[in-house]
Design a protein around this motif. Structure first.
Motif, PDB file in Angstrom:
ATOM      1  N   ARG A 103     104.847  88.675  28.838  1.00 61.47           N
ATOM      2  CA  ARG A 103     106.204  89.105  29.169  1.00 61.47           C
ATOM      3  C   ARG A 103     106.213  90.126  30.295  1.00 61.47           C
ATOM      4  N   ALA A 104     107.314  90.144  31.013  1.00 66.16           N
ATOM      5  CA  ALA A 104     107.422  91.027  32.170  1.00 66.16           C
ATOM      6  C   ALA A 104     108.725  91.812  32.137  1.00 66.16           C
ATOM      7  N   ALA A 105     108.752  92.926  32.874  1.00 64.65           N
ATOM      8  CA  ALA A 105     109.970  93.717  33.046  1.00 64.65           C
ATOM      9  C   ALA A 105     110.083  94.087  34.519  1.00 64.65           C
ATOM     10  N   VAL A 106     111.314  94.302  34.965  1.00 63.14           N
ATOM     11  CA  VAL A 106     111.533  94.662  36.368  1.00 63.14           C
ATOM     12  C   VAL A 106     112.350  95.951  36.428  1.00 63.14           C
ATOM     13  N   VAL A 107     111.928  96.873  37.276  1.00 61.41           N
ATOM     14  CA  VAL A 107     112.638  98.138  37.433  1.00 61.41           C
ATOM     15  C   VAL A 107     113.123  98.257  38.875  1.00 61.41           C
ATOM     16  N   ALA A 108     114.430  98.394  39.060  1.00 53.55           N
ATOM     17  CA  ALA A 108     114.982  98.632  40.399  1.00 53.55           C
ATOM     18  C   ALA A 108     115.201 100.137  40.529  1.00 53.55           C
TER      19      ALA A 108
ATOM     20  N   VAL B   1     104.819  94.729  34.909  1.00 50.40           N
ATOM     21  CA  VAL B   1     106.023  95.498  35.214  1.00 50.40           C
ATOM     22  C   VAL B   1     106.103  95.590  36.736  1.00 50.40           C
ATOM     23  N   ILE B   2     107.239  95.185  37.287  1.00 50.85           N
ATOM     24  CA  ILE B   2     107.385  95.213  38.736  1.00 50.85           C
ATOM     25  C   ILE B   2     108.518  96.165  39.102  1.00 50.85           C
ATOM     26  N   ALA B   3     108.202  97.163  39.936  1.00 55.94           N
ATOM     27  CA  ALA B   3     109.216  98.110  40.395  1.00 55.94           C
ATOM     28  C   ALA B   3     109.478  97.872  41.870  1.00 55.94           C
ATOM     29  N   THR B   4     110.745  98.019  42.290  1.00 53.76           N
ATOM     30  CA  THR B   4     111.050  97.935  43.718  1.00 53.76           C
ATOM     31  C   THR B   4     111.778  99.206  44.129  1.00 53.76           C
ATOM     32  N   GLY B   5     111.470  99.715  45.320  1.00 56.29           N
ATOM     33  CA  GLY B   5     112.158 100.885  45.868  1.00 56.29           C
ATOM     34  C   GLY B   5     111.418 102.179  45.622  1.00 56.29           C
ATOM     35  N   GLY B   6     111.863 103.194  46.346  1.00 54.59           N
ATOM     36  CA  GLY B   6     111.305 104.533  46.172  1.00 54.59           C
ATOM     37  C   GLY B   6     109.937 104.731  46.792  1.00 54.59           C
ATOM     38  N   LEU B   7     109.587 103.899  47.783  1.00 55.54           N
ATOM     39  CA  LEU B   7     108.280 104.032  48.431  1.00 55.54           C
ATOM     40  C   LEU B   7     108.406 104.581  49.847  1.00 55.54           C
TER      41      LEU B   7
ATOM     42  N   ASP C 257     126.414 101.973  45.760  1.00 54.20           N
ATOM     43  CA  ASP C 257     126.429 101.729  47.208  1.00 54.20           C
ATOM     44  C   ASP C 257     125.691 100.448  47.554  1.00 54.20           C
ATOM     45  N   CYS C 258     124.831 100.006  46.649  1.00 53.95           N
ATOM     46  CA  CYS C 258     124.006  98.831  46.909  1.00 53.95           C
ATOM     47  C   CYS C 258     123.844  98.096  45.584  1.00 53.95           C
ATOM     48  N   VAL C 259     123.934  96.784  45.623  1.00 54.91           N
ATOM     49  CA  VAL C 259     123.808  95.996  44.389  1.00 54.91           C
ATOM     50  C   VAL C 259     122.379  95.472  44.277  1.00 54.91           C
ATOM     51  N   ASP C 260     121.803  95.604  43.098  1.00 54.65           N
ATOM     52  CA  ASP C 260     120.415  95.183  42.888  1.00 54.65           C
ATOM     53  C   ASP C 260     120.273  93.660  42.966  1.00 54.65           C
ATOM     54  N   SER C 261     119.705  93.188  44.037  1.00 57.08           N
ATOM     55  CA  SER C 261     119.440  91.740  44.132  1.00 57.08           C
ATOM     56  C   SER C 261     117.946  91.460  43.937  1.00 57.08           C
ATOM     57  N   ASN C 262     117.131  92.505  44.066  1.00 58.99           N
ATOM     58  CA  ASN C 262     115.679  92.307  43.967  1.00 58.99           C
ATOM     59  C   ASN C 262     115.256  91.797  42.588  1.00 58.99           C
ATOM     60  N   SER C 263     115.843  92.372  41.528  1.00 59.96           N
ATOM     61  CA  SER C 263     115.383  92.049  40.172  1.00 59.96           C
ATOM     62  C   SER C 263     115.569  90.567  39.859  1.00 59.96           C
TER      63      SER C 263
ATOM     64  N   PHE D 187     115.610  94.054  32.639  1.00 57.88           N
ATOM     65  CA  PHE D 187     115.801  94.725  33.931  1.00 57.88           C
ATOM     66  C   PHE D 187     116.204  96.166  33.628  1.00 57.88           C
ATOM     67  N   LEU D 188     115.744  97.074  34.456  1.00 55.27           N
ATOM     68  CA  LEU D 188     116.142  98.470  34.311  1.00 55.27           C
ATOM     69  C   LEU D 188     116.509  98.971  35.697  1.00 55.27           C
ATOM     70  N   VAL D 189     117.602  99.706  35.814  1.00 57.35           N
ATOM     71  CA  VAL D 189     117.944 100.337  37.099  1.00 57.35           C
ATOM     72  C   VAL D 189     117.864 101.838  36.889  1.00 57.35           C
ATOM     73  N   LEU D 190     117.057 102.505  37.693  1.00 55.95           N
ATOM     74  CA  LEU D 190     116.865 103.952  37.540  1.00 55.95           C
ATOM     75  C   LEU D 190     116.992 104.656  38.881  1.00 55.95           C
ATOM     76  N   GLY D 191     117.443 105.906  38.838  1.00 51.14           N
ATOM     77  CA  GLY D 191     117.553 106.706  40.065  1.00 51.14           C
ATOM     78  C   GLY D 191     116.180 107.235  40.488  1.00 51.14           C
ATOM     79  N   ASP D 192     116.193 107.958  41.612  1.00 51.79           N
ATOM     80  CA  ASP D 192     114.927 108.509  42.119  1.00 51.79           C
ATOM     81  C   ASP D 192     114.609 109.796  41.348  1.00 51.79           C
ATOM     82  N   ASP D 193     114.239 109.643  40.105  1.00 54.55           N
ATOM     83  CA  ASP D 193     113.976 110.778  39.226  1.00 54.55           C
ATOM     84  C   ASP D 193     112.555 110.633  38.684  1.00 54.55           C
TER      85      ASP D 193
END
Ligand code: ATP
Length: 423
Positions: A6-11, A67-73, A20-26, A43-49
Motif C-alpha cells: 500500500r502507498a500514501a501520497v503527501v502534497a 510514501v510519496i511527497a511532492t513539494g517543499g524542495l 491558491d493552488c489545487v493539488d493535481s500531483n496526488s 492522500f494528505l495535504v500539509l503546509g510547510d511545517d
C-alpha cells in the motif's frame, strides 16, 4: 494484495492549504501507481511545517511500503521537506558535493554566482538516495523511515512528472516488482439516476465487496469503476471478468461505452458508424444540443444544420409548427416538441431530429408548467416520440445541461433499439 504494497501520497505546500493552488500531483501519482498494481490508500495535504511533516512522514512510513511527497524542495527557508524527512528518519542532513558542484555549474553557465540559499538544495537526509531533477534545480530523494520508503519529489507538476517517470517508477518496479492482483474496468452509463443505479446494483456496491464498485455522476452520465483485488494478477482478472459480464447483462440498455466517458462523443461515433444524418431544433437549450453533438470529430458527415427557435414565431416560421398547436397546448408541451422534431426533420431531410422546449427558469414557471419542466422530441425515420423531464430546481445552467444530455440519450436509446448491438 499484501498490506505492504500500500502507498500514501503527501502534497506539501502552504499554497495548497490557502487554496491558491489545487493539488493535481496526488491524483496523477495514484493513477500511475495503480497501473503498477499498487493501491494508494490515502492522500494528505500539509503546509510547510517541519514538525507536522516529520510526524506525518514517520506515521505514514510505518503503515505503508511507499510514501510519496511532492513539494517543499525549493531553496527558501519555508521549503522544509528535506529537514522533516531527516527528522522522521532521525538522521542529520548531509550535503551532496556532486549536486552542489552541479548547481554551481548551472549558475555559472548563466553567468551569475549561485545564491547562498540554493546550497540547501544539495542537502538530503543521510543514507538517502538521490533522484536527479533534469527539469529544475530541486533534486529529489528516497529515504528509509520506520520500515517504509519516503520519496520526495518537487512540487511543480512538470518537474514532478518527469522525476516520477524517469527516476521513481522504474526504481519501484525494479525493487518492489509490479504489485500483483489489482485490476480495474470502467463503464459509462446514461439515462439512470445515481440512486436508481445504486438500487439496481444492490450488494455489488457494498464497501467490502470485491470487486469494489465506485460511481460518479455528471449531468446524468454515470462513470462506474470496478476494482478487483486478489493474490495474483490472474485471480484479480478472473474476478473482474466475471463481474463485468454480469454488469454488462444487468445494465445493457444504459451502458453507452466502456472507453469513452463523453456521451456526445460516443453518440457521435454511433451516428457516423450507422450513417445517421441528424439535426436539432432547440428552444430552452439554446443550441447546447448542437454544441455537444458538434464536439464529436468528423460529425459534419452527418450533421449539416440545426435551429434555435426560441420564440413561438420562429417555431412556426422555421419548423412549420402549427400556430394552433402552440395556442392549444403552449410552447412547452409534448405536442410542440413532437412538431418541432418532425418539422426539423422535414426541413433538413435528416433521418433523426432532436427537439427541446422547456422552462429553464429562474422565472417563467407556473403551477402546471414549473421551472424544470422540459419536453424532448425525437423524429427518427418518420416515427416521432416525446419525453417529459421534471428536473429539480438546480439552476438555469444545470437545467439546460441536464436537458441537453437527456436529449442526446433519447436519441442514443432509439438508435440502440433501431440497430441492436451484436457484441
Ligand atoms: P520549487 O523549487 O519550484 O520551489 P518545490 O518542490 O519547493 O519546488 P513548491 O514550492 O512546493 O515546490 O511548489 C512550487 C509550485 O508548484 C507551486 O507554487 C504550485 O504552482 C506547484 N505545485 C506544488 N505542489 C503542487 C501540487 N500538489 N499539485 C499541483 N501543483 C503543485
Amino acid at each position: 494484495m499484501s498490506e505492504a504494497r500500500r502507498a500514501a501520497v503527501v502534497a506539501v505546500g502552504d499554497e495548497l492549504l490557502r487554496g491558491d493552488c489545487v493539488d493535481s500531483n496526488s491524483g496523477e501519482i495514484a493513477r500511475r501507481l495503480a497501473q503498477l498494481g499498487i493501491e494508494v490508500e490515502q492522500f494528505l495535504v500539509l503546509g510547510d511545517d517541519r514538525r507536522l511533516l516529520a510526524k506525518a512522514f514517520a506515521e505514514l512510513c510505518s503503515a505503508h511500503a511507499i510514501v510519496i511527497a511532492t513539494g517543499g524542495l525549493g531553496p527558501t527557508l519555508d521549503d522544509v521537506t528535506r529537514e522533516a524527512a531527516a527528522d522522521a528518519a532521525r538522521v542529520p542532513l548531509e550535503t551532496d558535493a556532486t549536486v552542489l558542484a552541479e548547481l554551481e555549474a548551472r549558475w555559472q553557465a548563466r553567468g551569475q554566482p549561485m545564491p547562498a540559499s540554493n546550497a540547501r538544495q544539495a542537502q538530503r537526509p543521510a543514507g538517502s538516495q538521490l533522484m536527479p531533477n533534469a527539469r529544475g534545480t530541486a533534486p529529489g530523494f528516497r529515504a528509509w523511515i520506520e520500515g517504509g520508503m519516503l520519496a520526495a519529489l518537487p512540487g511543480p507538476p512538470g518537474e514532478m512528472r518527469h522525476m516520477l517517470e524517469s527516476e521513481l517508477l522504474p526504481w519501484i518496479e525494479r525493487t518492489c516488482g509490479r504489485g500483483e492482483g489489482l485490476v480495474s474496468q470502467s463503464f459509462f452509463l446514461a439515462g439512470l439516476a445515481e440512486s436508481a443505479f445504486a438500487d439496481r446494483a444492490g450488494d455489488w456496491m457494498e464497501r467490502g465487496a470485491n470487486p469494489r464498485m465506485g460511481v460518479t455522476a455528471h449531468f446524468g452520465v454515470l462513470r462506474v469503476t470496478l476494482r478487483a483485488k486478489a493474490e495474483t494478477q490472474r485471480g484479480a482478472s478472473d474476478l473482474l471478468a466475471a463481474r463485468c459480464a454480469e454488469f454488462r447483462a444487468r445494465f445493457a440498455a444504459e451502458i453507452f461505452s466502456e472507453d469513452e466517458p463523453r456521451l456526445e462523443l460516443a453518440l457521435g461515433r454511433t451516428l457516423l458508424e450507422g450513417g445517421w444524418s441528424v439535426t436539432t431544433a432547440e428552444s430552452c437549450t439554446g443550441g447546447l444540443v448542437a454544441r455537444l453533438l458538434t464536439d464529436a470529430p468528423g460529425i459534419s458527415a452527418v450533421y449539416r444544420e440545426g435551429w434555435v427557435t426560441y420564440s413561438d414565431e420562429a417555431k412556426v416560421a422555421r419548423l412549420g409548427v402549427p400556430r394552433e398547436l402552440i395556442a392549444a397546448h403552449g410552447a412547452v408541451s409534448g405536442e410542440v416538441a413532437a412538431a418541432m422534431a418532425a418539422g426539423a426533420a422535414r426541413a433538413s431531410g435528416a433521418r433523426a431530429a432532436l427537439a427541446t422546449t422547456g422552462v429553464a427558469g429562474p422565472g417563467g414557471g407556473t403551477a402546471t408548467k414549473p421551472v424544470g419542466l422540459v419536453w424532448l422530441g425525437l423524429a427518427l425515420d418518420g416515427a416521432v416520440q416525446t419525453r417529459e423531464l421534471r428536473l429539480a430546481q438546480v439552476g438555469r445552467d444545470s437545467i439546460r445541461l441536464y436537458a441537453a444530455y437527456a436529449a442526446l440519450e433519447l436519441l442514443r436509446r432509439a438508435l440502440q433499439r433501431a440497430a441492436p448491438r451484436t457484441d
